[in-house]
Design a protein around this motif. Structure first.
Motif, PDB file in Angstrom:
ATOM      1  N   LYS A 105     -46.971 -19.060  13.248  1.00  0.00           N
ATOM      2  CA  LYS A 105     -48.245 -20.370  13.362  1.00  0.00           C
ATOM      3  C   LYS A 105     -49.793 -19.932  13.933  1.00  0.00           C
ATOM      4  O   LYS A 105     -50.005 -20.018  13.689  1.00  0.00           O
ATOM      5  N   LYS A 106     -49.807 -18.440  14.473  1.00  0.00           N
ATOM      6  CA  LYS A 106     -51.113 -18.080  14.116  1.00  0.00           C
ATOM      7  C   LYS A 106     -51.860 -18.831  12.717  1.00  0.00           C
ATOM      8  O   LYS A 106     -52.779 -18.052  12.281  1.00  0.00           O
ATOM      9  N   ALA A 107     -51.229 -18.045  11.148  1.00  0.00           N
ATOM     10  CA  ALA A 107     -51.021 -17.623  10.463  1.00  0.00           C
ATOM     11  C   ALA A 107     -51.411 -20.145   9.546  1.00  0.00           C
ATOM     12  O   ALA A 107     -52.778 -19.724   8.870  1.00  0.00           O
ATOM     13  N   GLY A 108     -50.345 -19.998  10.750  1.00  0.00           N
ATOM     14  CA  GLY A 108     -50.766 -21.933  10.207  1.00  0.00           C
ATOM     15  C   GLY A 108     -50.108 -22.653   9.416  1.00  0.00           C
ATOM     16  O   GLY A 108     -50.446 -24.137   9.745  1.00  0.00           O
ATOM     17  N   SER A 109     -49.253 -22.210   8.537  1.00  0.00           N
ATOM     18  CA  SER A 109     -48.527 -22.693   7.686  1.00  0.00           C
ATOM     19  C   SER A 109     -47.762 -21.040   6.928  1.00  0.00           C
ATOM     20  O   SER A 109     -48.022 -20.308   6.739  1.00  0.00           O
ATOM     21  N   GLN A 110     -46.818 -21.837   6.569  1.00  0.00           N
ATOM     22  CA  GLN A 110     -45.844 -20.953   5.923  1.00  0.00           C
ATOM     23  C   GLN A 110     -46.079 -20.638   4.771  1.00  0.00           C
ATOM     24  O   GLN A 110     -45.960 -19.084   4.721  1.00  0.00           O
ATOM     25  N   GLU A 111     -47.198 -21.147   3.865  1.00  0.00           N
ATOM     26  CA  GLU A 111     -48.139 -20.038   3.126  1.00  0.00           C
ATOM     27  C   GLU A 111     -48.748 -19.508   3.693  1.00  0.00           C
ATOM     28  O   GLU A 111     -48.770 -18.132   2.946  1.00  0.00           O
ATOM     29  N   ALA A 112     -49.820 -19.618   4.387  1.00  0.00           N
ATOM     30  CA  ALA A 112     -50.707 -18.450   4.807  1.00  0.00           C
ATOM     31  C   ALA A 112     -49.572 -17.270   5.371  1.00  0.00           C
ATOM     32  O   ALA A 112     -49.861 -16.424   5.407  1.00  0.00           O
ATOM     33  N   PHE A 113     -48.070 -17.767   5.967  1.00  0.00           N
ATOM     34  CA  PHE A 113     -47.583 -16.186   6.801  1.00  0.00           C
ATOM     35  C   PHE A 113     -47.325 -15.544   5.536  1.00  0.00           C
ATOM     36  O   PHE A 113     -47.230 -14.440   5.144  1.00  0.00           O
ATOM     37  N   ARG A 114     -47.035 -16.239   4.347  1.00  0.00           N
ATOM     38  CA  ARG A 114     -46.275 -15.635   3.385  1.00  0.00           C
ATOM     39  C   ARG A 114     -47.023 -15.210   2.457  1.00  0.00           C
ATOM     40  O   ARG A 114     -47.016 -14.162   2.189  1.00  0.00           O
ATOM     41  N   LYS A 115     -48.529 -15.279   2.640  1.00  0.00           N
ATOM     42  CA  LYS A 115     -49.831 -14.654   1.896  1.00  0.00           C
ATOM     43  C   LYS A 115     -49.892 -13.452   2.586  1.00  0.00           C
ATOM     44  O   LYS A 115     -50.325 -12.136   2.036  1.00  0.00           O
TER      45      LYS A 115
END
Length: 175
Positions: free
Chosen positions: A79-89
């Motif tokens: 949620k905070k990252a905004g997407s699964q891709e951003a979370f993975r980063k």
């Protein structure tokens, strides 16, 4: 005999990392702490140098991060990252980059916060990313790697996490 040591840590603006940074600053055997963050810490504890870096280019700053112990408390939520891709980063890419810097500079110890249920074969995206990160770290040539898998991490946060609030209410109190 315990020798003075230096520490390089990241995730210092988060709940766990910030509390750990405050504790480490008061341990006599720790001579210096390099607190790596993307934004300034504000008040900086004793023996601490706040190194502000872009995590995309972490490997370009290897010599400035040299230490015998590396501690990684990086982590976010989807949620905070905004997407699964951003979370993975954040939870995979940046953690592994930080660990590779530790390997390159000859760190003797790497400590990393992961999550309970981390499993590279999990059908749950969050757990799968954490598991893949753990596997990547185990392949590094660092003499001692410790991976901690806490379940629910409680404490005062700046942002509201409804799922954690709910889990805290239904979890048995541990004392």
């Amino acid at each position: 005999m315990i020798y003075p040591t230096d520490v390089c840590m990241t995730g210092v603006t988060g709940l766990v990392g910030h509390e750990l940074l405050l504790l480490l600053a008061h341990i006599d055997e720790i001579k210096s702490i390099k607190a790596v963050s993307r934004r300034p810490l504000g008040r900086i504890p004793p023996k601490t140098d706040n190194i502000i870096l872009d995590f995309e280019n972490l490997e370009k700053h290897q010599e400035a991060l040299k230490a015998s112990i590396f501690i990684c408390c990086l982590g976010t939520t989807i949620k905070k990252a905004g997407s699964q891709e951003a979370f993975r980063k954040v939870d995979y890419d940046y953690v592994v980059k930080f660990a590779k810097v530790a390997e390159h500079v000859g760190a003797q110890k790497l400590l990393v916060i992961s999550a309970l249920g981390a499993d590279s074969k999990s059908g749950i995206f969050y757990n799968r990313v954490k598991g893949e990160m753990e596997e990547a770290l185990r392949g590094l040539q660092i003499p001692q790697i410790e991976i901690f898998q806490p379940s629910l991490i409680l404490g005062e946060r700046k942002e509201v996490r409804r799922g954690e609030e709910f889990a805290q209410k239904i979890s048995p109190v541990q004392g």
